[in-house]
Design a protein around this motif. Structure first.
Motif, mmCIF file in Angstrom:
data_model
loop_
_atom_site.group_PDB
_atom_site.id
_atom_site.type_symbol
_atom_site.label_atom_id
_atom_site.label_comp_id
_atom_site.label_asym_id
_atom_site.label_seq_id
_atom_site.Cartn_x
_atom_site.Cartn_y
_atom_site.Cartn_z
ATOM 1 N N ALA A 117 -14.830 -11.632 23.880
ATOM 2 C CA ALA A 117 -15.913 -12.049 22.982
ATOM 3 C C ALA A 117 -15.465 -12.021 21.525
ATOM 4 O O ALA A 117 -15.791 -12.918 20.737
ATOM 5 C CB ALA A 117 -17.131 -11.153 23.180
ATOM 6 N N VAL A 118 -14.691 -10.993 21.143
ATOM 7 C CA VAL A 118 -14.185 -10.889 19.774
ATOM 8 C C VAL A 118 -13.261 -12.062 19.455
ATOM 9 O O VAL A 118 -13.375 -12.701 18.390
ATOM 10 C CB VAL A 118 -13.438 -9.559 19.574
ATOM 11 N N LEU A 119 -12.350 -12.371 20.365
ATOM 12 C CA LEU A 119 -11.403 -13.454 20.119
ATOM 13 C C LEU A 119 -12.104 -14.809 20.104
ATOM 14 O O LEU A 119 -11.714 -15.704 19.352
ATOM 15 C CB LEU A 119 -10.300 -13.440 21.182
ATOM 16 N N GLU A 120 -13.121 -14.972 20.912
ATOM 17 C CA GLU A 120 -13.867 -16.235 20.912
ATOM 18 C C GLU A 120 -14.639 -16.420 19.614
ATOM 19 O O GLU A 120 -14.940 -17.565 19.244
ATOM 20 C CB GLU A 120 -14.810 -16.280 22.120
ATOM 21 N N ARG A 121 -14.927 -15.338 18.911
ATOM 22 C CA ARG A 121 -15.560 -15.440 17.589
ATOM 23 C C ARG A 121 -14.525 -15.658 16.494
ATOM 24 O O ARG A 121 -14.857 -15.670 15.310
ATOM 25 C CB ARG A 121 -16.354 -14.160 17.284
ATOM 26 N N ARG A 122 -13.270 -15.825 16.884
ATOM 27 C CA ARG A 122 -12.149 -16.033 15.968
ATOM 28 C C ARG A 122 -11.976 -14.845 15.020
ATOM 29 O O ARG A 122 -11.743 -15.001 13.828
ATOM 30 C CB ARG A 122 -12.283 -17.346 15.190
ATOM 31 N N GLU A 123 -12.066 -13.651 15.580
ATOM 32 C CA GLU A 123 -11.800 -12.430 14.846
ATOM 33 C C GLU A 123 -10.527 -11.791 15.398
ATOM 34 O O GLU A 123 -10.142 -12.023 16.541
ATOM 35 C CB GLU A 123 -12.971 -11.454 14.987
ATOM 36 N N SER A 124 -9.884 -10.983 14.570
ATOM 37 C CA SER A 124 -8.706 -10.233 14.998
ATOM 38 C C SER A 124 -9.097 -8.786 15.231
ATOM 39 O O SER A 124 -10.003 -8.247 14.592
ATOM 40 C CB SER A 124 -7.603 -10.309 13.930
ATOM 41 N N VAL A 125 -8.394 -8.150 16.158
ATOM 42 C CA VAL A 125 -8.707 -6.771 16.498
ATOM 43 C C VAL A 125 -7.426 -6.053 16.905
ATOM 44 O O VAL A 125 -6.465 -6.688 17.360
ATOM 45 C CB VAL A 125 -9.751 -6.733 17.651
ATOM 46 N N CYS A 126 -7.395 -4.747 16.698
ATOM 47 C CA CYS A 126 -6.257 -3.936 17.119
ATOM 48 C C CYS A 126 -6.708 -3.062 18.294
ATOM 49 O O CYS A 126 -7.685 -2.314 18.178
ATOM 50 C CB CYS A 126 -5.759 -3.076 15.964
ATOM 51 N N SER A 132 -0.935 7.744 28.921
ATOM 52 C CA SER A 132 -1.116 8.915 29.788
ATOM 53 C C SER A 132 -2.466 8.915 30.492
ATOM 54 O O SER A 132 -2.576 9.341 31.643
ATOM 55 C CB SER A 132 -0.978 10.201 28.965
ATOM 56 N N SER A 133 -3.510 8.418 29.820
ATOM 57 C CA SER A 133 -4.854 8.476 30.391
ATOM 58 C C SER A 133 -5.443 7.113 30.723
ATOM 59 O O SER A 133 -6.414 7.016 31.479
ATOM 60 C CB SER A 133 -5.797 9.185 29.411
ATOM 61 N N GLY A 134 -4.908 6.048 30.141
ATOM 62 C CA GLY A 134 -5.467 4.721 30.330
ATOM 63 C C GLY A 134 -6.663 4.441 29.453
ATOM 64 O O GLY A 134 -7.278 3.371 29.553
ATOM 65 N N SER A 135 -7.015 5.359 28.559
ATOM 66 C CA SER A 135 -8.155 5.136 27.666
ATOM 67 C C SER A 135 -7.788 4.131 26.583
ATOM 68 O O SER A 135 -6.622 4.003 26.195
ATOM 69 C CB SER A 135 -8.588 6.459 27.023
ATOM 70 N N VAL A 136 -8.794 3.410 26.082
ATOM 71 C CA VAL A 136 -8.554 2.362 25.093
ATOM 72 C C VAL A 136 -9.528 2.488 23.940
ATOM 73 O O VAL A 136 -10.640 3.006 24.088
ATOM 74 C CB VAL A 136 -8.674 0.951 25.709
ATOM 75 N N GLU A 137 -9.097 2.026 22.785
ATOM 76 C CA GLU A 137 -9.949 1.961 21.605
ATOM 77 C C GLU A 137 -9.727 0.621 20.925
ATOM 78 O O GLU A 137 -8.612 0.081 20.929
ATOM 79 C CB GLU A 137 -9.618 3.079 20.609
ATOM 80 N N LEU A 138 -10.788 0.073 20.348
ATOM 81 C CA LEU A 138 -10.699 -1.148 19.555
ATOM 82 C C LEU A 138 -11.024 -0.826 18.110
ATOM 83 O O LEU A 138 -11.954 -0.073 17.824
ATOM 84 C CB LEU A 138 -11.678 -2.207 20.056
ATOM 85 N N GLY A 139 -10.242 -1.406 17.205
ATOM 86 C CA GLY A 139 -10.482 -1.204 15.792
ATOM 87 C C GLY A 139 -10.149 -2.459 15.028
ATOM 88 O O GLY A 139 -9.540 -3.396 15.567
ATOM 89 N N PRO A 140 -10.539 -2.535 13.768
ATOM 90 C CA PRO A 140 -10.219 -3.723 12.968
ATOM 91 C C PRO A 140 -8.717 -3.873 12.781
ATOM 92 O O PRO A 140 -7.988 -2.882 12.677
ATOM 93 C CB PRO A 140 -10.932 -3.458 11.638
ATOM 94 N N ALA A 141 -8.256 -5.114 12.755
ATOM 95 C CA ALA A 141 -6.844 -5.394 12.510
ATOM 96 C C ALA A 141 -6.579 -5.307 11.015
ATOM 97 O O ALA A 141 -7.256 -5.975 10.227
ATOM 98 C CB ALA A 141 -6.466 -6.762 13.051
ATOM 99 N N GLY A 142 -5.618 -4.499 10.623
ATOM 100 C CA GLY A 142 -5.284 -4.351 9.216
ATOM 101 C C GLY A 142 -4.082 -5.182 8.833
ATOM 102 O O GLY A 142 -3.302 -5.618 9.686
ATOM 103 N N ARG A 143 -3.925 -5.416 7.555
ATOM 104 C CA ARG A 143 -2.766 -6.164 7.072
ATOM 105 C C ARG A 143 -1.490 -5.396 7.417
ATOM 106 O O ARG A 143 -1.379 -4.198 7.180
ATOM 107 C CB ARG A 143 -2.861 -6.356 5.557
ATOM 108 N N GLY A 144 -0.535 -6.072 8.007
ATOM 109 C CA GLY A 144 0.718 -5.430 8.381
ATOM 110 C C GLY A 144 0.728 -4.842 9.780
ATOM 111 O O GLY A 144 1.776 -4.399 10.259
ATOM 112 N N ASP A 145 -0.427 -4.844 10.471
ATOM 113 C CA ASP A 145 -0.467 -4.363 11.850
ATOM 114 C C ASP A 145 0.393 -5.251 12.735
ATOM 115 O O ASP A 145 0.458 -6.468 12.540
ATOM 116 C CB ASP A 145 -1.906 -4.351 12.378
ATOM 117 N N GLU A 146 1.042 -4.641 13.710
ATOM 118 C CA GLU A 146 1.846 -5.406 14.645
ATOM 119 C C GLU A 146 1.840 -4.697 15.988
ATOM 120 O O GLU A 146 1.506 -3.516 16.093
ATOM 121 C CB GLU A 146 3.285 -5.563 14.142
ATOM 122 N N THR A 147 2.189 -5.448 17.036
ATOM 123 C CA THR A 147 2.248 -4.867 18.377
ATOM 124 C C THR A 147 3.459 -3.960 18.492
ATOM 125 O O THR A 147 4.576 -4.360 18.172
ATOM 126 C CB THR A 147 2.307 -5.978 19.427
#
Length: 321
Positions: A117-126, A132-147
Motif C-alpha cells: 500500500a505504501v509503495l502504491e502511494r509512491r512513498e519510500s519506506v525503510c 534472529s526473531s523475524g520481527s519487522v519494523e517500518l520507518g520513513p526512508a531517510g536521505r542516504g539510506d541504503e539496503t
C-alpha cells in the motif's frame, strides 16, 4: 518482465493470499560483477511460481528448485559465488559473489499488505528485519539510506516504481518505450498529433490524452520520474518542458542538436523567466554522446543516460539531431 520491488511484492502478495507459501530472497551485498543490485528481489512460491530476479538468471534455477520444494521457516543468509567451484557452477560473471537474505512471507501477511500500500502511494519506506526473531519494523526512508545487512538486521530501502513520460510517439519513442519497460520503468506516452496517435500500439504503455503540458501535470512527477520530449516540434516539446522543469522529476530531456537546444534555453529564459539553475536541469541534447544517428541509437543513448544518472555517474551530453 518488470522486476521492480512493487511488481514482485504485488505478485507475491496475490500468491500468498491464494494459500501458497512464499519465500522472499533479497540481495543484500555483491562483490565483483553482479547483474542485480542490493534490494533486488525474487519471490518463490511452493507451487513453483516465481517473480523477480536476483542474479539475472545464473542462480535462479538453484533457488527455484530449493525454495519451491522446501520454503524457509525463518530468515537466513545465503551466499553464491564465494568459491571458484560455485562461480563456475552458477555462471556468476567475472567471479562475482552474491549475498542474499531468505525469509518466509506468510507470517507477515498484514505487514506485506502495508508495504505494498505504501509503495502504491509512491512513498519510500525503510524496512528493518531482525534475522534472529523475524520481527519487522517500518520507518520513513531517510536521505542516504541504503539496503544493507548489519549485525543481524536487514535494512531494506523500498521505493516506488520508476516512471518515464515520453512526449511524442514517433519511431525513437517506440524504441525508448520498449527499452525503458525492460529496465522496469512504467512508461506513459503523450502526443496530440492524430497521425501518431493512430499508429501507437505498444500495449505495455499508458496513453495520456491531451496536450503535453497537461500530460506532465497529470503525471504528478516525483524524484523517480523522467520526462523526455521527442516530438522534434518546438511548440509541443516546449509545452512539456514548461511544466517538467518546474517539477521534481530526476530527469528532463529534449531531442535536438546543441544549436536547437541553445535556442530553446534562450526562449525559456527570455519569454518564460526560467533561471539558469532551472535550465541546467535540461538534458538537451538528450542522451549520452555516443554518436547516435538512428532512432534506435537515440533511444540507446537516452536509456544509457537514465541508467548512468541513477547510478551517480558523471555524464557527457549527446549531440543528437
Amino acid at each position: 518482465m518488470n522486476y521492480s520491488q512493487l511488481a514482485v511484492l504485488q505478485q507475491a502478495l496475490k500468491t500468498l493470499e491464494s494459500g501458497c507459501r512464499v519465500t522472499l530472497a533479497t540481495v543484500t551485498r555483491t562483490w565483483g560483477s553482479s547483474p542485480r543490485p542490493p534490494g533486488a528481489m525474487l519471490a518463490v512460491a511452493d507451487d513453483g511460481q516465481f517473480y523477480g530476479s536476483v542474479s539475472g538468471g545464473c542462480i535462479e534455477e538453484d533457488l527455484l528448485a530449493r525454495l519451491a520444494a522446501a520454503p524457509v521457516e525463518a530468515p537466513e543468509v545465503v551466499s553464491y559465488g564465494g568459491t571458484a567451484e560455485q562461480s563456475e557452477r552458477y555462471g556468476l560473471p567475472c567471479g562475482g559473489t552474491l549475498e542474499l537474505v531468505l525469509e518466509p512471507m506468510a507470517p507477515q501477511l498484514a505487514h506485506w499488505r502495508q508495504v505494498v500500500a505504501v509503495l502504491e502511494r509512491r512513498e519510500s519506506v525503510c524496512r528493518t528485519l531482525a534475522l534472529s526473531s523475524g520481527s519487522v519494523e517500518l520507518g520513513p526512508a531517510g536521505r542516504g539510506d541504503e539496503t544493507r545487512l548489519d549485525n543481524g538486521f536487514l535494512k531494506l530501502l523500498l521505493g516506488p516504481v520508476w516512471r518515464l513520460l515520453i512526449i511524442g510517439a514517433a519511431e525513437p519513442s517506440r524504441y525508448l518505450a520498449e527499452m525503458a519497460q525492460a529496465l522496469g520503468y512504467q512508461v506513459s506516452v503523450c502526443d496530440p498529433r492524430p497521425e501518431y496517435t493512430r499508429g501507437w500500439n505498444l500495449s505495455h504503455t499508458r496513453w495520456m490524452p491531451g496536450m503535453p503540458d497537461d500530460a506532465v501535470t497529470a503525471m504528478d512527477a516525483d524524484e523517480r520520474t523522467a520526462i523526455v520530449a521527442l516530438t522534434h516540434d518546438p511548440r509541443l516539446d516546449d509545452m512539456a518542458l514548461l511544466e517538467a522543469l518546474q517539477s521534481p522529476a530526476f530527469y528532463v530531456g529534449a531531442l535536438g542538436s546543441v544549436r536547437t537546444n541553445s535556442k530553446r534555453r534562450q526562449r525559456l529564459a527570455e519569454h518564460f523567466g526560467f533561471s539558469p539553475q532551472q535550465l541546467q536541469r535540461l538534458h538537451g541534447p538528450v542522451g549520452l554522446d555516443i554518436g547516435s544517428k538512428t532512432p534506435a541509437e537515440i533511444a540507446v543513448a537516452i536509456v544509457a543516460e537514465l541508467v548512468a544518472l541513477r547510478h551517480g555517474k558523471v555524464l557527457i551530453a549527446a549531440d543528437s539531431e
